[in-house]
Design a protein around this motif. Structure first.
Motif, PDB file in Angstrom:
ATOM      1  N   LEU A 203      57.591  33.693  53.106  1.00  0.00           N
ATOM      2  CA  LEU A 203      57.063  34.550  54.169  1.00  0.00           C
ATOM      3  C   LEU A 203      55.643  34.151  54.558  1.00  0.00           C
ATOM      4  CD1 LEU A 203      58.444  38.013  53.045  1.00  0.00           C
ATOM      5  CD2 LEU A 203      58.848  36.931  55.276  1.00  0.00           C
ATOM      6  N   ILE A 207      55.285  33.846  58.576  1.00  0.00           N
ATOM      7  CA  ILE A 207      54.658  34.938  59.330  1.00  0.00           C
ATOM      8  C   ILE A 207      53.624  34.406  60.304  1.00  0.00           C
ATOM      9  CG2 ILE A 207      53.080  36.899  59.110  1.00  0.00           C
ATOM     10  CD1 ILE A 207      54.520  37.611  56.511  1.00  0.00           C
ATOM     11  N   CYS A 211      54.434  38.663  64.252  1.00  0.00           N
ATOM     12  CA  CYS A 211      55.246  39.381  63.274  1.00  0.00           C
ATOM     13  C   CYS A 211      54.763  40.819  63.106  1.00  0.00           C
ATOM     14  CB  CYS A 211      55.217  38.674  61.925  1.00  0.00           C
ATOM     15  SG  CYS A 211      56.357  39.379  60.723  1.00  0.00           S
ATOM     16  N   ILE A 214      58.779  43.369  58.447  1.00  0.00           N
ATOM     17  CA  ILE A 214      59.390  42.546  57.407  1.00  0.00           C
ATOM     18  C   ILE A 214      60.338  43.414  56.590  1.00  0.00           C
ATOM     19  CG2 ILE A 214      58.987  41.131  55.352  1.00  0.00           C
ATOM     20  CD1 ILE A 214      56.120  40.696  56.434  1.00  0.00           C
ATOM     21  N   MET A 249      51.285  45.243  60.243  1.00  0.00           N
ATOM     22  CA  MET A 249      52.690  44.956  59.992  1.00  0.00           C
ATOM     23  C   MET A 249      53.264  46.014  59.054  1.00  0.00           C
ATOM     24  SD  MET A 249      52.996  40.825  59.530  1.00  0.00           S
ATOM     25  CE  MET A 249      52.025  40.799  58.022  1.00  0.00           C
TER      26      MET A 249
END
Length: 264
Positions: A203, A207, A211, A214, A249
């Motif tokens: 990741l 990312i 982004c 997740i 995020m």
């Protein structure tokens, strides 16, 4: 585009991808009832599904395919080798072969206004793939069931607003757990499954600025648990200077039995 997990784990997998006009499933490794109930939580009826994309033929990804198709006959997209293995799986029952569409990795295709691309992954199946889906607004990606990754896969999964990535096991739990050693070697191997730590490392390479969401998916029931997966991946991301909160995020662990929808 919206990405939601209907079920994710070693006991069954089914993911929803879609926008206002088009609705897809990725894998149907759970019962038709659970698929229908999961879609209902997103106010989607099963007759609105435009197609099913299959990652590979392992039973936790296809066990509900036959019964779903017999009631809701929609196109099924998979590689040719995977389709052959699906039809060799007798437990699925009778399926209409005309519903199946053979696809090729690295050849993007437009399906009902959405660009879909399959990409090769490392797993002990006939011809396993992961997928990205793009419309005019955003791109989403699903990558589970792979033991290792390379620059090719990192490149394919970049640019996603939402990502579902495997965090299958904690290495220490796996090593001291009850599995026989050959199975432990399979899981740890390059064609097995991604550990929590490796998921975080993957990741950290994938990312980007776009982004926002997740999902950590496909957790092992015996060799992992939600809090450990989350914390291990978070620590790995922080080690690579990725702070989820600072980047605005969300990160969620996809539930094994219940739908998991993007936190807003």
């Amino acid at each position: 585009m919206e990405l939601a997990s209907i079920a994710s784990g070693s006991s069954g997998n089914c993911i929803y991808i879609g926008n206002e006009e088009t609705h897809f499933l990725v894998d149907t490794g759970i019962s038709r009832k659970r698929v229908v109930d999961g879609l209902k939580e997103m106010d989607i009826t099963p007759d609105k599904i435009d197609g099913i994309f299959v990652t590979h033929e392992h039973i936790d990804h296809i066990s509900g395919l036959g019964v779903f198709l017999r009631k809701y006959p929609v196109p099924v997209y998979a590689t040719g080798k995977t389709i052959d293995r699906i039809f060799a799986t007798r437990s699925l029952g009778n399926m209409n072969p005309d519903l199946f569409v053979s696809i090729s990795p690295d050849h993007p295709m437009n399906v009902d206004g959405i660009q879909v691309e399959a990409s090769h992954i490392y797993h002990d199946a006939a011809d396993p793939v992961c997928y990205t889906f793009s419309d005019q607004e955003s791109k989403v990606g699903i990558a589970t069931d792979f033991g290792t990754y390379d620059d090719y896969l990192v490149d394919k999964m970049q640019g996603c607003e939402s990502l579902l990535v495997e965090a299958n096991h904690d290495l220490n739990m796996l090593m001291v757990g009850p599995y026989p050693y050959p199975l432990k070697r399979r899981i740890m191997g390059n064609t097995g499954h991604l550990s929590n730590e490796r998921a975080g490392q993957f990741l950290s390479k994938v990312i980007g600025q776009e982004c926002r969401h997740i999902f950590l998916g496909h957790l092992s029931k015996e060799n992992n648990y939600r809090e450990l997966a989350y914390e291990t991946v978070q620590v790995e991301l922080l080690a690579h200077n990725i702070n989820i909160e600072e980047k605005n995020m969300t990160m969620q662990v996809a539930d094994r039995y219940q739908p998991t929808i993007c936190m807003q």
